[in-house]
Scaffold this motif. Sequence first.
Motif, PDB file in Angstrom:
ATOM      1  N   TYR A 179       0.856  -1.178   0.000  1.00  0.00           N
ATOM      2  CA  TYR A 179       0.000   0.000   0.000  1.00  0.00           C
ATOM      3  C   TYR A 179       0.897   1.235   0.000  1.00  0.00           C
ATOM      4  CZ  TYR A 179      -3.659  -3.311   1.097  1.00  0.00           C
ATOM      5  OH  TYR A 179      -4.527  -4.375   1.045  1.00  0.00           O
ATOM      6  N   LYS A 180       0.538   2.202  -0.820  1.00  0.00           N
ATOM      7  CA  LYS A 180       1.378   3.384  -0.995  1.00  0.00           C
ATOM      8  C   LYS A 180       0.574   4.665  -0.791  1.00  0.00           C
ATOM      9  CE  LYS A 180       4.351   1.205  -4.533  1.00  0.00           C
ATOM     10  NZ  LYS A 180       5.674   1.436  -3.924  1.00  0.00           N
ATOM     11  N   GLN A 181       1.247   5.687  -0.307  1.00  0.00           N
ATOM     12  CA  GLN A 181       0.704   7.034  -0.264  1.00  0.00           C
ATOM     13  C   GLN A 181       1.801   8.004  -0.657  1.00  0.00           C
ATOM     14  OE1 GLN A 181      -1.531   8.327   3.139  1.00  0.00           O
ATOM     15  NE2 GLN A 181      -2.813   6.495   3.200  1.00  0.00           N
ATOM     16  N   GLU A 182       1.409   9.074  -1.332  1.00  0.00           N
ATOM     17  CA  GLU A 182       2.360  10.087  -1.774  1.00  0.00           C
ATOM     18  C   GLU A 182       1.891  11.460  -1.302  1.00  0.00           C
ATOM     19  OE1 GLU A 182       2.663   9.901  -5.976  1.00  0.00           O
ATOM     20  OE2 GLU A 182       3.374   7.818  -6.032  1.00  0.00           O
ATOM     21  N   ALA A 183       2.846  12.359  -1.156  1.00  0.00           N
ATOM     22  CA  ALA A 183       2.538  13.738  -0.773  1.00  0.00           C
ATOM     23  C   ALA A 183       3.698  14.615  -1.208  1.00  0.00           C
ATOM     24  CB  ALA A 183       2.309  13.848   0.732  1.00  0.00           C
ATOM     25  N   TYR A 184       3.515  15.919  -1.056  1.00  0.00           N
ATOM     26  CA  TYR A 184       4.579  16.881  -1.344  1.00  0.00           C
ATOM     27  C   TYR A 184       4.799  17.708  -0.086  1.00  0.00           C
ATOM     28  CZ  TYR A 184       7.474  20.126  -3.998  1.00  0.00           C
ATOM     29  OH  TYR A 184       8.526  20.869  -4.461  1.00  0.00           O
ATOM     30  N   VAL A 185       5.903  17.412   0.604  1.00  0.00           N
ATOM     31  CA  VAL A 185       6.221  18.075   1.868  1.00  0.00           C
ATOM     32  C   VAL A 185       7.717  18.378   1.867  1.00  0.00           C
ATOM     33  CG1 VAL A 185       5.917  17.988   4.378  1.00  0.00           C
ATOM     34  CG2 VAL A 185       4.519  16.534   2.921  1.00  0.00           C
ATOM     35  N   PHE A 186       8.148  19.355   2.670  1.00  0.00           N
ATOM     36  CA  PHE A 186       9.555  19.738   2.751  1.00  0.00           C
ATOM     37  C   PHE A 186      10.114  20.157   1.393  1.00  0.00           C
ATOM     38  CE2 PHE A 186       9.057  16.148   5.868  1.00  0.00           C
ATOM     39  CZ  PHE A 186       9.013  16.934   7.005  1.00  0.00           C
ATOM     40  N   GLY A 187       9.240  20.636   0.520  1.00  0.00           N
ATOM     41  CA  GLY A 187       9.680  21.057  -0.800  1.00  0.00           C
ATOM     42  C   GLY A 187      10.070  19.915  -1.704  1.00  0.00           C
ATOM     43  N   ARG A 214       8.991  15.482  -2.978  1.00  0.00           N
ATOM     44  CA  ARG A 214       8.004  14.408  -3.018  1.00  0.00           C
ATOM     45  C   ARG A 214       8.296  13.391  -1.916  1.00  0.00           C
ATOM     46  NH1 ARG A 214       6.847  10.417  -8.222  1.00  0.00           N
ATOM     47  NH2 ARG A 214       5.907   8.709  -7.052  1.00  0.00           N
ATOM     48  N   VAL A 215       7.227  12.950  -1.268  1.00  0.00           N
ATOM     49  CA  VAL A 215       7.312  11.949  -0.212  1.00  0.00           C
ATOM     50  C   VAL A 215       6.555  10.704  -0.658  1.00  0.00           C
ATOM     51  CG1 VAL A 215       6.570  11.375   2.127  1.00  0.00           C
ATOM     52  CG2 VAL A 215       7.567  13.613   1.653  1.00  0.00           C
ATOM     53  N   ASP A 216       7.177   9.537  -0.503  1.00  0.00           N
ATOM     54  CA  ASP A 216       6.539   8.264  -0.830  1.00  0.00           C
ATOM     55  C   ASP A 216       6.599   7.344   0.382  1.00  0.00           C
ATOM     56  OD1 ASP A 216       6.098   8.324  -3.922  1.00  0.00           O
ATOM     57  OD2 ASP A 216       8.149   9.035  -3.650  1.00  0.00           O
ATOM     58  N   LEU A 217       5.455   6.817   0.760  1.00  0.00           N
ATOM     59  CA  LEU A 217       5.370   5.850   1.847  1.00  0.00           C
ATOM     60  C   LEU A 217       4.855   4.532   1.290  1.00  0.00           C
ATOM     61  CD1 LEU A 217       3.630   8.043   4.585  1.00  0.00           C
ATOM     62  CD2 LEU A 217       6.080   7.656   4.279  1.00  0.00           C
ATOM     63  N   THR A 218       5.453   3.427   1.718  1.00  0.00           N
ATOM     64  CA  THR A 218       5.026   2.104   1.296  1.00  0.00           C
ATOM     65  C   THR A 218       4.957   1.196   2.516  1.00  0.00           C
ATOM     66  OG1 THR A 218       6.173   2.386  -0.824  1.00  0.00           O
ATOM     67  CG2 THR A 218       5.489   0.155  -0.246  1.00  0.00           C
ATOM     68  N   VAL A 219       3.851   0.494   2.662  1.00  0.00           N
ATOM     69  CA  VAL A 219       3.682  -0.479   3.751  1.00  0.00           C
ATOM     70  C   VAL A 219       3.381  -1.838   3.129  1.00  0.00           C
ATOM     71  CG1 VAL A 219       2.218  -1.191   5.691  1.00  0.00           C
ATOM     72  CG2 VAL A 219       2.955   1.186   5.482  1.00  0.00           C
ATOM     73  N   TYR A 220       4.009  -2.853   3.654  1.00  0.00           N
ATOM     74  CA  TYR A 220       3.853  -4.211   3.117  1.00  0.00           C
ATOM     75  C   TYR A 220       3.265  -5.137   4.180  1.00  0.00           C
ATOM     76  CZ  TYR A 220       5.069  -8.869   1.405  1.00  0.00           C
ATOM     77  OH  TYR A 220       5.011 -10.180   1.007  1.00  0.00           O
ATOM     78  N   GLY A 221       2.339  -5.989   3.740  1.00  0.00           N
ATOM     79  CA  GLY A 221       1.896  -7.118   4.566  1.00  0.00           C
ATOM     80  C   GLY A 221       0.912  -6.792   5.660  1.00  0.00           C
ATOM     81  N   GLU A 222       0.241  -5.643   5.583  1.00  0.00           N
ATOM     82  CA  GLU A 222      -0.748  -5.278   6.586  1.00  0.00           C
ATOM     83  C   GLU A 222      -2.118  -5.119   5.926  1.00  0.00           C
ATOM     84  OE1 GLU A 222      -0.181  -5.102   9.756  1.00  0.00           O
ATOM     85  OE2 GLU A 222       2.008  -5.192   9.737  1.00  0.00           O
ATOM     86  N   PRO A 223      -3.200  -5.243   6.699  1.00  0.00           N
ATOM     87  CA  PRO A 223      -4.523  -4.945   6.137  1.00  0.00           C
ATOM     88  C   PRO A 223      -4.580  -3.514   5.633  1.00  0.00           C
ATOM     89  CG  PRO A 223      -4.727  -6.058   8.253  1.00  0.00           C
ATOM     90  CD  PRO A 223      -3.277  -5.715   8.094  1.00  0.00           C
ATOM     91  N   ARG A 224      -5.385  -3.305   4.609  1.00  0.00           N
ATOM     92  CA  ARG A 224      -5.464  -1.979   3.998  1.00  0.00           C
ATOM     93  C   ARG A 224      -5.763  -0.882   5.027  1.00  0.00           C
ATOM     94  NH1 ARG A 224      -6.566   0.170  -1.043  1.00  0.00           N
ATOM     95  NH2 ARG A 224      -6.855  -1.920  -1.930  1.00  0.00           N
ATOM     96  N   GLU A 225      -6.744  -1.125   5.886  1.00  0.00           N
ATOM     97  CA  GLU A 225      -7.140  -0.094   6.845  1.00  0.00           C
ATOM     98  C   GLU A 225      -5.993   0.250   7.790  1.00  0.00           C
ATOM     99  OE1 GLU A 225      -8.705  -2.907   6.277  1.00  0.00           O
ATOM    100  OE2 GLU A 225     -10.513  -2.238   5.204  1.00  0.00           O
ATOM    101  N   THR A 226      -5.274  -0.771   8.241  1.00  0.00           N
ATOM    102  CA  THR A 226      -4.148  -0.539   9.149  1.00  0.00           C
ATOM    103  C   THR A 226      -3.047   0.257   8.459  1.00  0.00           C
ATOM    104  OG1 THR A 226      -4.615  -2.622  10.295  1.00  0.00           O
ATOM    105  CG2 THR A 226      -2.424  -1.672  10.607  1.00  0.00           C
ATOM    106  N   MET A 281      -0.059   5.351   7.573  1.00  0.00           N
ATOM    107  CA  MET A 281       0.581   6.272   6.639  1.00  0.00           C
ATOM    108  C   MET A 281      -0.033   7.666   6.734  1.00  0.00           C
ATOM    109  SD  MET A 281       1.434   3.977   3.231  1.00  0.00           S
ATOM    110  CE  MET A 281      -0.239   3.354   2.993  1.00  0.00           C
ATOM    111  N   ALA A 282      -1.335   7.741   6.962  1.00  0.00           N
ATOM    112  CA  ALA A 282      -1.979   9.048   7.118  1.00  0.00           C
ATOM    113  C   ALA A 282      -1.440   9.779   8.339  1.00  0.00           C
ATOM    114  CB  ALA A 282      -3.491   8.876   7.222  1.00  0.00           C
ATOM    115  N   LEU A 298       8.728   1.245   3.779  1.00  0.00           N
ATOM    116  CA  LEU A 298       9.797   2.026   3.166  1.00  0.00           C
ATOM    117  C   LEU A 298       9.355   3.479   3.159  1.00  0.00           C
ATOM    118  CD1 LEU A 298      12.588   1.451   1.793  1.00  0.00           C
ATOM    119  CD2 LEU A 298      11.407   1.718  -0.401  1.00  0.00           C
ATOM    120  N   ILE A 299      10.208   4.356   3.673  1.00  0.00           N
ATOM    121  CA  ILE A 299       9.914   5.781   3.775  1.00  0.00           C
ATOM    122  C   ILE A 299      10.905   6.526   2.896  1.00  0.00           C
ATOM    123  CG2 ILE A 299       9.574   7.700   5.375  1.00  0.00           C
ATOM    124  CD1 ILE A 299       9.882   5.336   7.596  1.00  0.00           C
ATOM    125  N   ASN A 300      10.402   7.301   1.955  1.00  0.00           N
ATOM    126  CA  ASN A 300      11.263   8.020   1.012  1.00  0.00           C
ATOM    127  C   ASN A 300      10.862   9.486   1.004  1.00  0.00           C
ATOM    128  OD1 ASN A 300      12.629   9.111  -1.175  1.00  0.00           O
ATOM    129  ND2 ASN A 300      12.240   7.394  -2.528  1.00  0.00           N
TER     130      ASN A 300
END
Length: 351
Positions: free
Chosen positions: A32-40, A42-54, A59-60, A202-204
Amino acid sequence: MSLRQVAGRLRAALLVLLCTTLLAACTRPELYKQEAYVFGTRVDLTVYGEPRETAEAAMAEVLREFDRLHRAYHAWQPSELTALNDAIARGEVATVSNELATMLTDARKLSETGDGLFNPAMGALIEMWGFHADEFVPRRPDPAALQAVLHAAPRMSDLIITGNQVESRNPAVKLDLGGYAKGYALDRAAAILHAKGIENALINIGGNVMALGKKGDSPWRIGLQHPREPQPLATLPLYDGEAIGTSGDYQRYFELDGKRYSHLIDPRTGGPAEASQSMSVLVTPREGAGTLSDAASKPPFIAGDNWREYTRRYGIEHALRVAADGRIEVTRELRARLQFAPGTSRVIVVD
């Protein structure tokens, strides 16, 4: 047994196999991935192996924390940091949050380790070069104003931090945590994810990356950006608790009269550092690994050919530098992990 019975059993076996395959596919852990634009950036977050809601809830929360940090410690929009800078300019003692006092104490120590080449106190120089803006306007600073800042020599050691009271011996100190905040945010993200029970993520943050756990049976794999081409220079595995940070002249820069000017300012000259195209450091698991991966890439980038001395000072044995002339220098420890892009040449292994 008749041929019809044999065929029936074969069909039944195939049906069981198909159902088993479909069940495995349905239960296979997902990304599951989420993206945002912070600190000037792009930010990418990825979580593996968890239920979608979790995964999505965790990530939120991380993205909310990133937004808080961005607003609290912005270098030129109104923030707790700009309020502190205003107090320093007036020669006053400021009361800051415990978090900011801790960050400044840590940044001061990291600056001293790197002979002041990592120097968050020189925000005035960064502003003079036009990097305190969302869009860069190609310009060179006024030479007299630049020399005045160099003569005042603002440094982190000018700060007097007593509890959450901060003052400066030098009114020329103007703090900019741009070379520190992304790494600090990596550590904050890791703490939040761990608290939420997330083991694999993974936090990028704009190329500053931290790994938690792994991706299934394999470690996370990331790429190091080529400083002059739109492709990875190399890829490598990143293991649980490791963080990697890169300083490069391709991240925030402008060109004027055919010359590149990056936001990585050499505090000794007051101008953009020119000896390196990029500098990547990989920090093995330790407390504050994310913060260190950000701050510790600056001194070796600025130091140029003397870069290895500075990575050693920070206890970093995995590092890669692309020099201004394009040659690639990499420590033996990191070279063992890297898979370079086809055709890569001029790779020099150093101890």
